[in-house]
Design a protein around this motif. Structure first.
Motif, PDB file in Angstrom:
ATOM      1  N   GLY A 450       0.826  -1.202   0.000  1.00 15.80           N
ATOM      2  CA  GLY A 450       0.000   0.000   0.000  1.00 15.80           C
ATOM      3  C   GLY A 450       0.856   1.245   0.000  1.00 15.80           C
ATOM      4  O   GLY A 450       2.084   1.187  -0.008  1.00 15.80           O
ATOM      5  N   ALA A 451       0.209   2.388   0.012  1.00 18.77           N
ATOM      6  CA  ALA A 451       0.955   3.632  -0.160  1.00 18.77           C
ATOM      7  C   ALA A 451       0.342   4.764   0.630  1.00 18.77           C
ATOM      8  O   ALA A 451      -0.831   4.739   1.018  1.00 18.77           O
ATOM      9  N   VAL A 452       1.174   5.774   0.878  1.00 19.27           N
ATOM     10  CA  VAL A 452       0.720   7.013   1.510  1.00 19.27           C
ATOM     11  C   VAL A 452       0.960   8.150   0.523  1.00 19.27           C
ATOM     12  O   VAL A 452       1.938   8.142  -0.222  1.00 19.27           O
ATOM     13  N   PRO A 453       0.065   9.143   0.466  1.00 18.11           N
ATOM     14  CA  PRO A 453       0.179  10.196  -0.553  1.00 18.11           C
ATOM     15  C   PRO A 453       1.366  11.124  -0.296  1.00 18.11           C
ATOM     16  O   PRO A 453       1.703  11.423   0.853  1.00 18.11           O
ATOM     17  N   ASN A 454       1.976  11.592  -1.382  1.00 13.85           N
ATOM     18  CA  ASN A 454       3.066  12.569  -1.290  1.00 13.85           C
ATOM     19  C   ASN A 454       2.476  13.978  -1.334  1.00 13.85           C
ATOM     20  O   ASN A 454       2.515  14.663  -2.351  1.00 13.85           O
ATOM     21  N   THR A 455       1.922  14.395  -0.215  1.00 17.02           N
ATOM     22  CA  THR A 455       1.251  15.700  -0.156  1.00 17.02           C
ATOM     23  C   THR A 455       1.780  16.589   0.958  1.00 17.02           C
ATOM     24  O   THR A 455       1.251  17.679   1.173  1.00 17.02           O
ATOM     25  N   GLU A 456       2.850  16.161   1.653  1.00 18.76           N
ATOM     26  CA  GLU A 456       3.331  16.955   2.784  1.00 18.76           C
ATOM     27  C   GLU A 456       3.828  18.338   2.354  1.00 18.76           C
ATOM     28  O   GLU A 456       3.817  19.294   3.125  1.00 18.76           O
ATOM     29  N   TRP A 457       4.241  18.472   1.092  1.00 22.08           N
ATOM     30  CA  TRP A 457       4.786  19.743   0.591  1.00 22.08           C
ATOM     31  C   TRP A 457       3.698  20.778   0.286  1.00 22.08           C
ATOM     32  O   TRP A 457       3.991  21.955   0.113  1.00 22.08           O
TER      33      TRP A 457
END
Length: 542
Positions: A450-457
Motif C-alpha cells: 500500500g501507499a501514503v500520498p506525497n502531499t506533505e509539501w
C-alpha cells in the motif's frame, strides 16, 4: 534520410562547409544543433580520462547526428567533428523542434533513431560514467538505480567481483573508505553523491529561472503527470515537469504491465515512462529531474513551487501528480536495511542482486504479484507473504493463476515478517504464519503493502481528506467545480494516485492526466479575460 525528405525540410536549415577536424558539438554542451551530412563524414566520439578521443560511430551522406538529448536541454553525452572537408545541413535547435512537429513522419524516423542510439550508448557504456562500490551497499544501489531509471549510460564495478575495480581504484587513488564513487569522463570523482549532486554534475537537470512564469507546471512524472505534460505541451502551453527521482513514478518500477491497453505482450514501467517523457519533450515540455518540491505558495496571483536547494518556479496553472509512496514494514531494522536488503521495486537491477537466492515479496496487490513472477525468473524461490487469507479482492485473476501455477512461488497467507536479522547487510528474516514462527536465509525483501500520498509539501494550500489525499471536485466553500479534478483552489488540479478517490491503475492515471488539460485551458482563458478586464478598467480610471 531520403532525398525527398531533405527537399521537404530544406526551409528549416542552412548549408555549411566544415574543415577537417572542425567540432560540431562537444560533450557537456546544452542546446546543440542538429546536422544532416551532405558530403564527407562526421565522427562521433567520447574521451577517456586522459582526454584521448574514442571514435565509435561515423555518420556519412544523408545520415544525421544527435540522440535523445536533442529533445531536452541537458548536457550532451558525446562530441562530433568533421572527418575531412564536410558539407552539412545545420538545423538550429528551435528550427529542429519545429521540423519534428511539422513533419511527423520524418520526426518519427529521427525519434526512433535517437531511441536506438541511447540504447546503444547504454549497452556499450559509451558517453557515460563509471561507478565503483559494493553491489549490496545501499548508496551504491541508489546511484545505480538513479542512473538506470534516467537512462544514463554507466559501468558498474563491484569491488568484490570485478577485477577491473582494483586497477581503477589504484589509477584514481581511491581508498575503500571513499566508496562508492562515480568517475566522471573528465576524471573528476564524486564520493557517495546524492541524487541531486549526481544530476547536477552530469547535467541531467534543466536550468530553472525563478522569475519566469510558466503556463503549466506538472509536479510528478508518473503516468498521470507525463500524460498531462504531453497534452499540455502539444496544445501550446509552456509546460515544465518537476520530478524528484526519475520519470515513471511507482509504475516506472514495474517489471511488466500486462493489462495496459495496446500492449498485448506487456510493457515495462520504465519503457512506458521513457516513451512518454520523449513524447512530452518532443512537443516542447521541459523536464527537471532530481528537483523535489518542498513547499507550495498559493497566496499570490500565481502559484510558486519551492524546491530543494533554494530553487523555485512560478506557474499560472498547476497539475499535482506526486502520487504515493510505499508503506514501510515498521520493524526494528527497517531503516537500517532500506536500500540494502529492503526494496520497493523489482526491476532487472534488483533481480541481479538475488540470482539463485530465496527472496520474499510482501503484499497482495498487482505490483506484488508482478514482482513475484518477475523475480521467479532468476531467484531460487519466491515467498509471497500476505496478511489476509485471499488474493481475490486485491489482485487480478490472471496474476493469481500464474502465481498458483508457478513451482518457484509459494503463497503464504496469514503471514507477516516479525524480524530482520543481520549486521551490515540483511542475512535472514523471521516471519509468523499459520504454522508458527519460521526463519529463512533471505537477504532481499520486496515490500509492496500500500501507499501514503506525497502531499506533505502542499501545506495548507489545499483541502485534503483524512488519509492525506487531495480532495477534488469542490471549492473552498464546498461548491462543485467545473472539473472533477479541480482542487479547492482554482487553477490547481490533482490527478493520479495523489487524488482522493482515484482508481490506482496506470491506465486511469494516464486518462486523468490527459483529460484534465481541458480544465487547465478553461482556467487560463478565464484568467486572461479577467486580466484584460482589469487592465481595461484601470485604463478608464486613469
Amino acid at each position: 534520410m531520403k532525398e525527398s525528405h531533405l527537399n521537404r525540410i530544406s526551409s528549416f536549415c542552412e548549408k555549411e562547409t566544415l574543415k577537417d577536424g572542425a567540432l560540431l558539438f562537444e560533450r557537456g554542451q546544452r542546446s546543440v544543433d542538429f546536422f544532416i551530412v551532405v558530403s564527407g563524414a562526421v565522427e562521433i566520439f567520447d574521451t577517456d580520462e586522459d582526454g584521448n578521443a574514442n571514435v565509435f560511430t561515423v555518420h556519412r551522406e544523408n545520415q544525421f547526428t544527435g540522440e535523445l538529448d536533442l529533445f531536452n536541454d541537458r548536457e550532451i553525452l558525446v562530441s562530433g567533428r568533421a572527418s575531412g572537408v564536410t558539407e552539412v545541413l545545420r538545423f538550429k535547435r528551435s528550427d529542429f523542434q519545429r521540423m519534428v512537429v511539422t513533419e511527423p513522419d520524418i520526426g518519427e524516423i529521427i525519434m526512433r533513431a535517437f531511441i536506438l542510439r541511447r540504447v546503444g550508448l547504454i549497452q556499450h557504456m559509451q558517453g557515460g560514467v563509471t561507478v565503483i562500490g559494493r553491489k549490496q551497499d545501499g548508496i551504491t544501489l541508489q546511484i545505480d538505480r538513479f542512473l538506470t531509471r534516467n537512462g544514463y549510460p554507466h559501468r558498474m564495478l563491484d569491488i568484490d567481483e570485478d577485477k577491473d575495480s582494483a586497477s581503477a581504484m589504484e589509477g584514481f587513488s581511491i581508498d575503500r573508505s571513499d566508496l562508492p564513487v562515480v568517475i566522471l569522463p573528465d576524471g573528476r570523482l564524486l564520493k557517495a553523491p546524492s541524487d541531486k549532486q549526481l544530476a547536477d554534475a552530469l547535467g541531467l537537470t534543466e536550468e530553472l529561472h525563478p522569475d519566469h512564469l510558466y503556463d503549466l507546471a506538472v509536479i510528478g512524472a508518473g503516468p498521470s503527470g507525463l500524460a498531462a505534460a504531453v497534452y499540455g505541451a502539444s496544445e501550446g502551453l509552456e509546460t515544465i515537469i518537476i520530478e524528484k527521482l526519475a520519470p515513471g513514478g511507482q509504475a516506472g518500477t514495474s517489471s511488466k504491465i500486462e493489462n495496459y491497453l495496446g500492449f498485448p505482450t506487456g510493457i515495462s514501467g520504465q519503457a512506458l515512462a521513457g516513451r512518454a517523457q520523449i513524447q512530452a519533450q518532443k512537443f516542447g515540455a521541459r523536464l527537471a529531474i532530481s528537483r523535489n518540491a518542498i513547499g507550495l505558495d498559493c497566496g499570490g496571483d500565481y502559484n510558486k513551487i519551492n524546491l530543494e536547494g533554494d530553487e523555485a518556479i512560478c506557474t499560472r496553472a498547476l497539475v499535482i501528480a506526486t502520487g504515493a509512496s510505499y508503506r514501510k514494514l515498521n520493524l526494528e531494522n527497517d531503516e537500517k536495511f532500506e536500500g540494502q536488503g529492503i526494496h520497493y521495486a523489482a526491476t532487472p537491477m534488483e533481480a541481479k542482486l538475488c540470482q539463485n537466492e530465496e527472496v520474499a515479496v510482501v503484499g497482495g496487490g498487482n505490483s506484488a504479484g508482478q514482482a513475484a513472477m518477475f523475480l521467479a525468473q532468476t531467484a531460487k524461490h519466491v515467498h509471497l507473504l500476505i496478511r489476509s487469507n485471499s488474493l481475490a479482492a486485491s489482485m487480478s485473476s490472471y496474476l493469481i493463476d500464474r502465481l498458483e501455477a508457478s513451482p518457484k512461488v509459494t503463497i503464504r497467507f496469514g503471514t507477516a515478517i516479525t524480524e530482520l536479522v543481520g549486521e551490515d547487510y540483511m542475512e535472514s528474516v523471521r516471519w509468523e504464519g499459520p504454522d508458527g514462527l519460521e526463519k529463512r536465509d533471505i537477504r532481499n525483501v520486496f515490500v509492496m503493502i500500500g501507499a501514503v500520498p506525497n502531499t506533505e509539501w502542499i501545506g495548507d494550500c489545499l483541502q485534503l481528506d483524512d488519509g492525506g489525499f487531495v480532495r477534488t471536485g469542490s471549492d473552498c466553500q464546498g461548491e462543485p467545480t467545473d472539473s472533477p479534478y479541480m482542487t479547492s483552489r482554482a487553477g490547481i488540479v490533482a490527478v493520479g494516485d495523489v487524488r482522493s478517490g482515484s482508481v490506482k491503475r496506470v491506465a486511469s492515471g494516464v486518462g486523468e492526466g490527459s483529460v484534465v488539460i481541458q480544465a487547465v485551458h478553461k482556467y487560463l482563458s478565464d484568467q486572461k479575460e479577467a486580466e484584460a478586464l482589469q487592465a481595461e478598467t484601470q485604463t478608464e480610471m486613469a
